[in-house]
Design a protein around this motif. Structure first.
Motif, mmCIF file in Angstrom:
data_model
loop_
_atom_site.group_PDB
_atom_site.id
_atom_site.type_symbol
_atom_site.label_atom_id
_atom_site.label_comp_id
_atom_site.label_asym_id
_atom_site.label_seq_id
_atom_site.Cartn_x
_atom_site.Cartn_y
_atom_site.Cartn_z
ATOM 1 N N VAL A 203 0.844 -1.203 0.000
ATOM 2 C CA VAL A 203 0.000 0.000 0.000
ATOM 3 C C VAL A 203 0.876 1.247 0.000
ATOM 4 O O VAL A 203 0.558 2.251 -0.662
ATOM 5 N N GLU A 204 1.984 1.193 0.711
ATOM 6 C CA GLU A 204 2.908 2.324 0.715
ATOM 7 C C GLU A 204 3.469 2.570 -0.687
ATOM 8 O O GLU A 204 3.560 3.714 -1.142
ATOM 9 N N ARG A 205 3.817 1.491 -1.391
ATOM 10 C CA ARG A 205 4.305 1.650 -2.770
ATOM 11 C C ARG A 205 3.200 2.183 -3.673
ATOM 12 O O ARG A 205 3.448 3.003 -4.567
ATOM 13 N N ALA A 206 1.979 1.712 -3.433
ATOM 14 C CA ALA A 206 0.850 2.217 -4.216
ATOM 15 C C ALA A 206 0.666 3.714 -3.986
ATOM 16 O O ALA A 206 0.358 4.475 -4.921
ATOM 17 N N LEU A 207 0.849 4.149 -2.733
ATOM 18 C CA LEU A 207 0.724 5.565 -2.409
ATOM 19 C C LEU A 207 1.759 6.388 -3.171
ATOM 20 O O LEU A 207 1.416 7.391 -3.814
ATOM 21 N N TRP A 208 3.017 5.963 -3.116
ATOM 22 C CA TRP A 208 4.064 6.694 -3.820
ATOM 23 C C TRP A 208 3.846 6.663 -5.332
ATOM 24 O O TRP A 208 4.070 7.662 -6.025
ATOM 25 N N GLY A 209 3.400 5.512 -5.828
ATOM 26 C CA GLY A 209 3.106 5.426 -7.261
ATOM 27 C C GLY A 209 2.000 6.379 -7.658
ATOM 28 O O GLY A 209 2.096 7.079 -8.680
ATOM 29 N N GLY A 210 0.940 6.446 -6.857
ATOM 30 C CA GLY A 210 -0.163 7.348 -7.158
ATOM 31 C C GLY A 210 0.244 8.807 -7.086
ATOM 32 O O GLY A 210 -0.202 9.631 -7.892
ATOM 33 N N LEU A 211 1.107 9.142 -6.119
ATOM 34 C CA LEU A 211 1.573 10.528 -6.001
ATOM 35 C C LEU A 211 2.412 10.936 -7.207
ATOM 36 O O LEU A 211 2.286 12.057 -7.732
ATOM 37 N N LEU A 212 3.272 10.028 -7.659
ATOM 38 C CA LEU A 212 4.098 10.327 -8.834
ATOM 39 C C LEU A 212 3.236 10.461 -10.087
ATOM 40 O O LEU A 212 3.429 11.377 -10.902
ATOM 41 N N VAL A 213 2.268 9.566 -10.234
ATOM 42 C CA VAL A 213 1.365 9.644 -11.380
ATOM 43 C C VAL A 213 0.553 10.940 -11.339
ATOM 44 O O VAL A 213 0.318 11.567 -12.376
ATOM 45 N N SER A 214 0.160 11.349 -10.152
ATOM 46 C CA SER A 214 -0.595 12.598 -10.007
ATOM 47 C C SER A 214 0.206 13.779 -10.525
ATOM 48 O O SER A 214 -0.333 14.677 -11.197
ATOM 49 N N GLY A 215 1.503 13.798 -10.224
ATOM 50 C CA GLY A 215 2.354 14.875 -10.711
ATOM 51 C C GLY A 215 2.504 14.848 -12.223
ATOM 52 O O GLY A 215 2.419 15.887 -12.893
ATOM 53 N N ILE A 216 2.717 13.661 -12.779
ATOM 54 C CA ILE A 216 2.861 13.528 -14.231
ATOM 55 C C ILE A 216 1.576 13.946 -14.936
ATOM 56 O O ILE A 216 1.600 14.702 -15.918
ATOM 57 N N CYS A 217 0.451 13.445 -14.450
ATOM 58 C CA CYS A 217 -0.839 13.748 -15.082
ATOM 59 C C CYS A 217 -1.218 15.215 -14.926
ATOM 60 O O CYS A 217 -1.913 15.770 -15.783
ATOM 61 N N ALA A 218 -0.774 15.856 -13.847
ATOM 62 C CA ALA A 218 -1.072 17.281 -13.673
ATOM 63 C C ALA A 218 -0.381 18.103 -14.748
ATOM 64 O O ALA A 218 -0.956 19.053 -15.298
ATOM 65 N N LEU A 219 0.866 17.756 -15.069
ATOM 66 C CA LEU A 219 1.612 18.500 -16.080
ATOM 67 C C LEU A 219 1.000 18.349 -17.466
ATOM 68 O O LEU A 219 0.855 19.327 -18.209
ATOM 69 N N ALA A 220 0.633 17.115 -17.824
ATOM 70 C CA ALA A 220 0.057 16.880 -19.150
ATOM 71 C C ALA A 220 -1.435 17.191 -19.186
ATOM 72 O O ALA A 220 -1.936 17.754 -20.160
ATOM 73 N N GLY A 221 -2.144 16.828 -18.120
ATOM 74 C CA GLY A 221 -3.593 16.982 -18.105
ATOM 75 C C GLY A 221 -4.047 18.426 -18.172
ATOM 76 O O GLY A 221 -5.121 18.717 -18.718
ATOM 77 N N THR A 222 -3.246 19.344 -17.652
ATOM 78 C CA THR A 222 -3.599 20.761 -17.730
ATOM 79 C C THR A 222 -3.767 21.193 -19.178
ATOM 80 O O THR A 222 -4.735 21.879 -19.532
ATOM 81 N N TRP A 223 -2.835 20.778 -20.025
ATOM 82 C CA TRP A 223 -2.917 21.159 -21.444
ATOM 83 C C TRP A 223 -4.013 20.389 -22.163
ATOM 84 O O TRP A 223 -4.622 20.906 -23.107
#
Length: 292
Positions: free
Chosen positions: A13-33
């Motif tokens: 679950v801890e790895r899932a948390l870190w994975g989700g946080l990293l994906v959130s950052g990536i998707c924020a950069l691309a998803g905004t555009w």
């Protein structure tokens, strides 16, 4: 607070948390555009366009991420090539490639008798199966996405708000569009194994769409989207742990729910602004940034 900390004390679950946080950052950069330019259909098509690469990589025992990246890059190149035709609209080209790549992927999958489980993971993701090396890939993808977002920012802004101005300022809109497709490709391929292709838009579109109702600048949308994505990840994992629901789907559903809450709050704000128009300022609105 035991109900909050206990789930994250478990390693997967801890790895899932870190994975989700990293994906959130990536998707924020691309998803905004994606939200600013109305590219949701393109993103959907590209996510499903990864299926042939993932299927071939799986059947050959190769790296699924590289297979997905190769297939999505081919999809992006095809969209770029077809968009230059004066006789075809961009939506037509995207639709044709969408159907073609999806059909090719299904054909490849049909050649295997034991692909059902892998296909389910492809469609819906498995955030609880994130491995340490997956976190390394996601961290690298976030770093690359950050560089692309900074380098291409001026071109992306001009392209989103005034493509003709981008050409006038010598910002090479075609190159900016290609970089933007690359950013979107990286976000989708890095995220699909965490939340799946059918659910990737929960983090790619919902957080930026929620923030854009309030923010006045592109960086503010990106920062807010990353925060909402992180909140969706934490909340989704907690709900999944305590209620026994699918983790990836719960994260995506939480992100969409936060968007509707934001939209409702924005609507109430606008009503209040109209009722007090003589004494209050206008509601926040996205302003194009100076691209020169």
């Amino acid at each position: 607070m035991e109900w909050f900390f206990t789930p994250f004390g478990v390693s997967f679950v801890e790895r899932a948390l870190w994975g989700g946080l990293l994906v959130s950052g990536i998707c924020a950069l691309a998803g905004t555009w994606v939200v600013l330019r109305g590219m949701a259909f393109l993103g959907d098509a590209m996510s499903h366009g990864m299926l042939p690469g993932v299927a071939v990589a799986s059947l050959l025992g190769g790296n699924l991420f590289l297979g997905a990246l190769t297939s999505a890059a081919a999809m992006a190149a095809g969209v770029t090539a077809l968009s230059r035709s004066p006789r075809l609209s961009q939506d037509t080209g995207i639709g044709l490639l969408f159907v073609g790549m999806l059909a090719l992927g299904v054909i490849v999958v049909s050649r295997s008798q034991s692909f059902a489980v892998d296909l389910t993971a492809f469609l819906f993701g498995d955030v609880l199966a994130v491995r340490p090396r997956d976190l390394t890939v996601l961290a690298a993808a976030l770093a690359v996405s950050g560089v692309v977002a900074v380098v291409g920012h001026r071109g992306f802004v001009a392209l989103a708000f005034d493509p003709r101005k981008a050409q006038t300022l010598g910002l090479r809109p075609r190159l900016a569009h290609a970089l933007l497709l690359g950013l979107l490709t990286l976000a989708i391929t890095a995220s699909f194994h965490v939340v799946g292709t059918l659910l990737v838009f929960g983090l790619l579109i919902a957080p930026p769409a929620a923030v854009i109702l309030w923010a006045r600048s592109v960086p503010a949308v990106m920062a807010g989207a990353a925060l909402i994505g992180a909140l969706s990840t934490v909340t989704g994992l907690l709900i999944s742990w305590h209620l026994g629901t699918a983790a990836g789907a719960t994260i995506a559903a939480t992100a969409v729910a936060l968007f509707f809450l934001s939209a409702l709050a924005a609507r109430l704000r606008d009503r209040r602004s109209r009722s007090t128009a003589p004494t209050s300022g206008p509601a926040p609105r996205m302003e194009p940034e100076h691209a020169s």
